[in-house]
Design an enzyme around this catalytic site. Structure first.
Site, short mmCIF file in Angstrom:
data_model
loop_
_atom_site.label_atom_id
_atom_site.label_comp_id
_atom_site.label_asym_id
_atom_site.label_seq_id
_atom_site.Cartn_x
_atom_site.Cartn_y
_atom_site.Cartn_z
N ASN A 1 -3.07 3.31 -9.47
CA ASN A 1 -2.31 3.51 -10.70
C ASN A 1 -3.21 3.95 -11.85
OD1 ASN A 1 -0.03 1.40 -12.70
ND2 ASN A 1 -0.61 3.51 -12.93
N THR A 2 -4.14 3.06 -12.23
CA THR A 2 -4.95 3.31 -13.42
C THR A 2 -5.76 4.59 -13.32
OG1 THR A 2 -5.16 0.90 -13.64
CG2 THR A 2 -6.60 2.24 -15.01
N LYS B 1 5.85 -5.67 -2.68
CA LYS B 1 4.39 -5.80 -2.67
C LYS B 1 4.05 -7.16 -3.27
CE LYS B 1 0.15 -4.40 -4.85
NZ LYS B 1 -0.44 -3.71 -6.02
N ALA C 1 -6.36 -1.22 -5.36
CA ALA C 1 -7.12 -1.70 -6.51
C ALA C 1 -8.55 -1.17 -6.49
CB ALA C 1 -7.15 -3.22 -6.61
N GLY C 2 -8.98 -0.70 -7.66
CA GLY C 2 -10.36 -0.31 -7.86
C GLY C 2 -10.65 1.17 -7.71
N GLY D 1 -7.97 -2.12 -11.74
CA GLY D 1 -8.19 -1.39 -12.97
C GLY D 1 -9.65 -1.13 -13.32
#
Length: 263
Positions: free
Chosen positions: A213-214, A104, A191-192, A165
């Protein structure tokens, strides 16, 4: 779960059942990391090469809980701000993982926004593709840039939903839909994502998958959120395949008026 009458989710020639990809950062320890990823049902797991012990150092390492025999590992270039650094990081991952080619690519513009540096991303992608890597690429939600990266040979395009994040969800769904409609390789929101409804929205827009992830790691109950994300991705995909009802300006009663009993 592969939905009936769905097309395969294929990355670099390999088919996967789960359309949810997850990261390994920000958990309290490796045990929680492994448990949450298992609950998510993800088959592709990404990790930052620069921050991860894969056995090159003494002590616990990620492979103790994320077995390559169970998961497809996706090394990423998080923390890289130039094409040169990103390329070096991918080559290091290939050495550590015995010739692993799937990566990635993310090249960031600054430490404040972690927004992608598109110019450096294009440079890095060109070098990595020429070097035989299969490149999944994190990028902006610019459809023109996405088209260029696909034309170069990237195997998946990964536009941000919002800042890494941030948990703000998909801020520009129209651009994401444009990227989906023009692409012949998988498109994944990366993301986001903050909660399950964000993941479902990405899938309802027609995205092939979601990487996050977050949203799991920083949830009050990471394992419960991992299960929620799994369900959301599956439900969003099913809704996209089903085709939503048209939006109307007036009401349309579910029960017909004809034949009703009047008092």
């Amino acid at each position: 779960m592969t939905l009936q009458n769905d097309t395969p989710f294929t990355i670099a020639g390999r088919n996967f059942s789960s359309r949810l990809l997850v990261g390994t950062g920000k958990y309290k320890d490796f045990d929680e990391t492994g448990a949450a990823i298992a609950e998510s049902g993800a088959e592709i797991v990404t990790f930052a090469v620069r921050r991860t012990n894969l056995g090159q150092e003494a002590g616990p390492n990620l492979l103790d809980v994320i077995s390559p025999s169970r998961y497809t590992l996706l090394p990423n270039t998080a923390g890289c701000y130039t094409a040169k650094d990103a390329v070096r990081t991918c080559r290091l991952a290939r050495e550590l993982l015995d010739g692993h080619k799937l990566v990635k690519l993310e090249v960031l513009g600054d430490e404040t926004t972690l927004y992608p540096n598109v110019v450096e991303t294009l440079k890095a992608a060109e070098t990595l593709l020429a070097d035989g890597f299969d490149v999944m690429v994190y990028t902006s939600d610019d459809p023109i840039v996405a088209r260029e990266l696909e034309a170069m040979g990237c195997c998946a395009i990964m536009p941000l939903g919002s800042l890494i994040g941030s948990g703000h969800g998909i801020q520009n769904p129209h651009n994401v839909r444009l990227i989906v409609e023009q692409s012949s390789v998988p498109v994944l929101v990366d993301a986001g994502i903050g909660t399950a409804s964000d993941a479902a929205m990405a899938m309802e827009l027609g995205c092939d998958g979601v990487l996050l992830n977050t949203a799991i790691a920083h949830a009050r109950e990471p394992l419960r959120m991992a299960r929620a994300m799994k369900s959301a991705v599956e439900a969003g995909r099913d809704a996209f395949l089903a085709g939503r009802m048209p939006r109307r300006q007036t009401a349309d009663p579910s029960s017909p008026f004809a034949g009703r009993i009047n008092g």
